[in-house]
Design an enzyme around this catalytic site. Structure first.
Site, PDB file in Angstrom:
ATOM      1  N   LYS A  32       0.822  -1.215   0.000  1.00 37.88           N
ATOM      2  CA  LYS A  32       0.000   0.000   0.000  1.00 37.88           C
ATOM      3  C   LYS A  32       0.850   1.256   0.000  1.00 37.88           C
ATOM      4  O   LYS A  32       0.468   2.255  -0.599  1.00 37.88           O
ATOM      5  CB  LYS A  32      -0.962   0.009   1.191  1.00 37.88           C
ATOM      6  CG  LYS A  32      -2.147  -0.920   0.984  1.00 37.88           C
ATOM      7  CD  LYS A  32      -3.382  -0.486   1.726  1.00 37.88           C
ATOM      8  CE  LYS A  32      -4.547  -1.386   1.369  1.00 37.88           C
ATOM      9  NZ  LYS A  32      -5.659  -1.300   2.301  1.00 37.88           N
ATOM     10  N   LYS A  43     -10.133  -5.291  -5.258  1.00 39.07           N
ATOM     11  CA  LYS A  43     -11.027  -4.154  -5.484  1.00 39.07           C
ATOM     12  C   LYS A  43     -10.311  -3.038  -6.227  1.00 39.07           C
ATOM     13  O   LYS A  43     -10.923  -2.256  -6.924  1.00 39.07           O
ATOM     14  CB  LYS A  43     -11.459  -3.557  -4.139  1.00 39.07           C
ATOM     15  CG  LYS A  43     -12.221  -4.477  -3.248  1.00 39.07           C
ATOM     16  CD  LYS A  43     -12.504  -3.786  -1.910  1.00 39.07           C
ATOM     17  CE  LYS A  43     -12.224  -4.718  -0.769  1.00 39.07           C
ATOM     18  NZ  LYS A  43     -12.413  -4.200   0.555  1.00 39.07           N
ATOM     19  N   LYS A  79      -3.720 -11.430  -6.881  1.00 39.27           N
ATOM     20  CA  LYS A  79      -5.033 -11.750  -6.309  1.00 39.27           C
ATOM     21  C   LYS A  79      -6.112 -10.838  -6.906  1.00 39.27           C
ATOM     22  O   LYS A  79      -5.809  -9.703  -7.310  1.00 39.27           O
ATOM     23  CB  LYS A  79      -5.007 -11.677  -4.778  1.00 39.27           C
ATOM     24  CG  LYS A  79      -5.062 -10.287  -4.213  1.00 39.27           C
ATOM     25  CD  LYS A  79      -5.454 -10.261  -2.741  1.00 39.27           C
ATOM     26  CE  LYS A  79      -5.536  -8.805  -2.320  1.00 39.27           C
ATOM     27  NZ  LYS A  79      -6.012  -8.509  -1.023  1.00 39.27           N
TER      28      LYS A  79
HETATM   29  P1  TYM Z   1     -10.530  -6.685   2.922  1.00 37.23           P
HETATM   30  O1  TYM Z   1     -11.627  -5.696   3.081  1.00 37.23           O
HETATM   31  O2  TYM Z   1      -9.425  -6.360   1.961  1.00 37.23           O
HETATM   32  O3  TYM Z   1     -11.131  -8.067   2.479  1.00 37.23           O
HETATM   33  C1  TYM Z   1     -12.218  -8.651   3.172  1.00 37.23           C
HETATM   34  C2  TYM Z   1     -12.062 -10.166   3.190  1.00 37.23           C
HETATM   35  O4  TYM Z   1     -12.003 -10.683   1.853  1.00 37.23           O
HETATM   36  C3  TYM Z   1     -10.857 -11.526   1.728  1.00 37.23           C
HETATM   37  N1  TYM Z   1     -10.343 -11.410   0.350  1.00 37.23           N
HETATM   38  C4  TYM Z   1     -10.134 -12.458  -0.473  1.00 37.23           C
HETATM   39  N2  TYM Z   1     -10.319 -13.768  -0.310  1.00 37.23           N
HETATM   40  C5  TYM Z   1     -10.028 -14.574  -1.356  1.00 37.23           C
HETATM   41  N3  TYM Z   1      -9.569 -14.125  -2.546  1.00 37.23           N
HETATM   42  C6  TYM Z   1      -9.359 -12.808  -2.761  1.00 37.23           C
HETATM   43  N4  TYM Z   1      -8.931 -12.385  -3.931  1.00 37.23           N
HETATM   44  C7  TYM Z   1      -9.650 -11.905  -1.680  1.00 37.23           C
HETATM   45  N5  TYM Z   1      -9.588 -10.549  -1.541  1.00 37.23           N
HETATM   46  C8  TYM Z   1     -10.001 -10.264  -0.288  1.00 37.23           C
HETATM   47  C9  TYM Z   1      -9.859 -10.985   2.754  1.00 37.23           C
HETATM   48  O5  TYM Z   1      -8.913 -11.958   3.120  1.00 37.23           O
HETATM   49  C10 TYM Z   1     -10.778 -10.616   3.900  1.00 37.23           C
HETATM   50  O6  TYM Z   1     -11.064 -11.754   4.694  1.00 37.23           O
HETATM   51  N6  TYM Z   1      -7.784  -5.905   7.023  1.00 37.23           N
HETATM   52  C11 TYM Z   1      -8.974  -6.552   6.493  1.00 37.23           C
HETATM   53  C12 TYM Z   1     -10.267  -6.124   7.171  1.00 37.23           C
HETATM   54  C13 TYM Z   1     -10.252  -6.291   8.646  1.00 37.23           C
HETATM   55  C14 TYM Z   1     -10.407  -7.524   9.350  1.00 37.23           C
HETATM   56  C15 TYM Z   1     -10.369  -7.155  10.723  1.00 37.23           C
HETATM   57  C16 TYM Z   1     -10.593  -8.829   8.954  1.00 37.23           C
HETATM   58  C17 TYM Z   1     -10.107  -5.309   9.551  1.00 37.23           C
HETATM   59  N7  TYM Z   1     -10.197  -5.808  10.822  1.00 37.23           N
HETATM   60  C18 TYM Z   1     -10.469  -8.128  11.716  1.00 37.23           C
HETATM   61  C19 TYM Z   1     -10.706  -9.799   9.951  1.00 37.23           C
HETATM   62  C20 TYM Z   1     -10.648  -9.445  11.306  1.00 37.23           C
HETATM   63  C21 TYM Z   1      -9.110  -6.214   5.021  1.00 37.23           C
HETATM   64  O7  TYM Z   1      -8.628  -5.213   4.565  1.00 37.23           O
HETATM   65  O8  TYM Z   1      -9.927  -7.063   4.332  1.00 37.23           O
END
Ligand code: TYM
Length: 334
Positions: free
Chosen positions: A115, A200, A197
């Site tokens: 990032k 978004k 991967k």
């Molecule tokens: P975020 O918002 O980027 O993604 C949300 C969830 O989607 C999963 N994910 C994927 N899984 C499979 N293939 C992909 N291409 C893919 N892209 C995203 C992510 O692994 C995630 O589970 N930091 C975290 C949000 C967060 C969080 C937390 C998660 C904040 N606090 C506490 C768990 C517990 C994030 O940015 O996820």
């Protein structure tokens, strides 16, 4: 434990358009696990501002995401669905945990490196301490299990280390959480570049299937997905584009990858891609319809937001007071 049940916490950022990766890697598993655990599902809007946001857009996206959680099948009477920013304990615990986290640990985080390369003009302290806020999210509810995609594993490891470090000094304060990674779909790759991967923030919109894509767009993106010239349906790292499509099809249908390979044995890529598209539409169309329906019911969503924020605050404050006491902060006078 809450009422004899183990606790589950997870969250998603309200930034950008959610992709099929978010659904198959996380949201879908949340629904499957929701009966077994006492669940907290947060829209982590505080994490979102580590990257510059337009306030009106962020507010709208946060509400859409919260509505989507419900549309995906999470019953807000049984699952605590709430905005992170409505529970001040997240920030308060994050501060305390910051004082127990080493700069070197945060420097190693690959998401921070990625990032900060992407947003070189805005490498703020929040971006650096982002994983500590995430640890606070999880530890605040004494979560036993955290369902996430593979990309969040490093943050989960840090969370476990922080919990153990704190417990070693102050006694058993935090539950040390385990990650839950789904068998298929935990790392969905870009349809245009299977070494990256699905994300978004991908600049190429054909690489990602967005949760709100209409059926024609989904079919077109699947047909155009990058594969190879082997012309043989196998599940191997040598055919990463095809492997990704097998993962997507399997996660959407509930198959194992082996079952999918057997089902399409001897068939061409064209036919398989069509089936992948149809399987994705079959999963996303009902989700989109339910989202549309719920979005119109403002009073219902407002009530969910209010009630669930109260519930989340109740459990968060319980942990926070315990931690503050251990840290040596003076007791409150009632
Ligand atoms: P975020 O918002 O980027 O993604 C949300 C969830 O989607 C999963 N994910 C994927 N899984 C499979 N293939 C992909 N291409 C893919 N892209 C995203 C992510 O692994 C995630 O589970 N930091 C975290 C949000 C967060 C969080 C937390 C998660 C904040 N606090 C506490 C768990 C517990 C994030 O940015 O996820």
């Amino acid at each position: 434990m809450i009422d004899g049940k183990k606790v589950l916490f997870s969250g998603m950022q309200a930034t950008g358009n959610l992709t099929l990766g978010n659904y198959l890697g996380a949201l879908k598993n949340w629904v499957t696990l929701s009966d077994e655990y006492e669940c907290f599902y947060s829209v982590v809007d505080m994490h979102s501002i580590t990257v510059r946001q337009d306030p009106a857009t962020l507010r709208k996206r946060a509400r859409n995401l919260l509505t989507l959680y419900i549309a995906a099948g999470l019953d807000p009477k049984k699952n605590c669905i709430y905005y992170q920013s409505h529970v001040s304990g997240h920030a308060e615990l994050a501060w305390i945990l910051n004082c127990f986290t080493y700069m070197g640990e945060l420097n190693r985080m690959t998401q921070f490196k990625d990032k900060s390369a992407k947003h070189a003009d805005n490498i703020n302290a929040g971006l650096f301490t982002y994983p500590v806020l995430m640890a606070a999210d999880i530890l605040l509810y004494q979560a036993d299990v955290v369902p996430v995609g593979v990309d969040q594993m490093q943050h989960l490891e840090l969370t476990r280390n922080l919990a153990e470090r704190f417990n070693n000094i102050y006694g058993d304060v935090f539950t040390v959480p385990e990650a839950y990674i789904g068998k298929v779909g935990a790392k969905i790759m870009s349809l245009q570049d299977p070494s990256k991967k699905m994300s978004k923030s991908d600049e190429n919109p054909n690489g990602s299937i967005y949760l709100m894509d209409d059926p024609d767009t989904i079919m077109r993106k699947c047909k155009r997905a990058v594969t190879d010239s082997e012309a043989c349906i196998r599940y191997t790292d040598q055919q990463p584009g095809l492997k990704n499509l097998i993962d997507i099809y399997s996660a959407c249908t509930g198959n194992t990858p082996d079952q999918t390979v057997a089902e399409f044995d001897g068939k061409g890529y064209g036919e398989f891609k069509l089936a992948v598209g149809e399987a994705v539409v079959g999963v996303l169309k009902p989700l989109q319809d339910e989202f549309e329906r719920l979005s119109k019911d403002k009073a219902y969503i407002d009530a969910v937001i209010k009630e669930n924020a109260e519930k989340a605050n109740y459990y968060a404050t319980k942990t926070l007071r315990k931690v503050q006491r251990k840290a040596g902060f003076p007791d409150r006078i009632r």
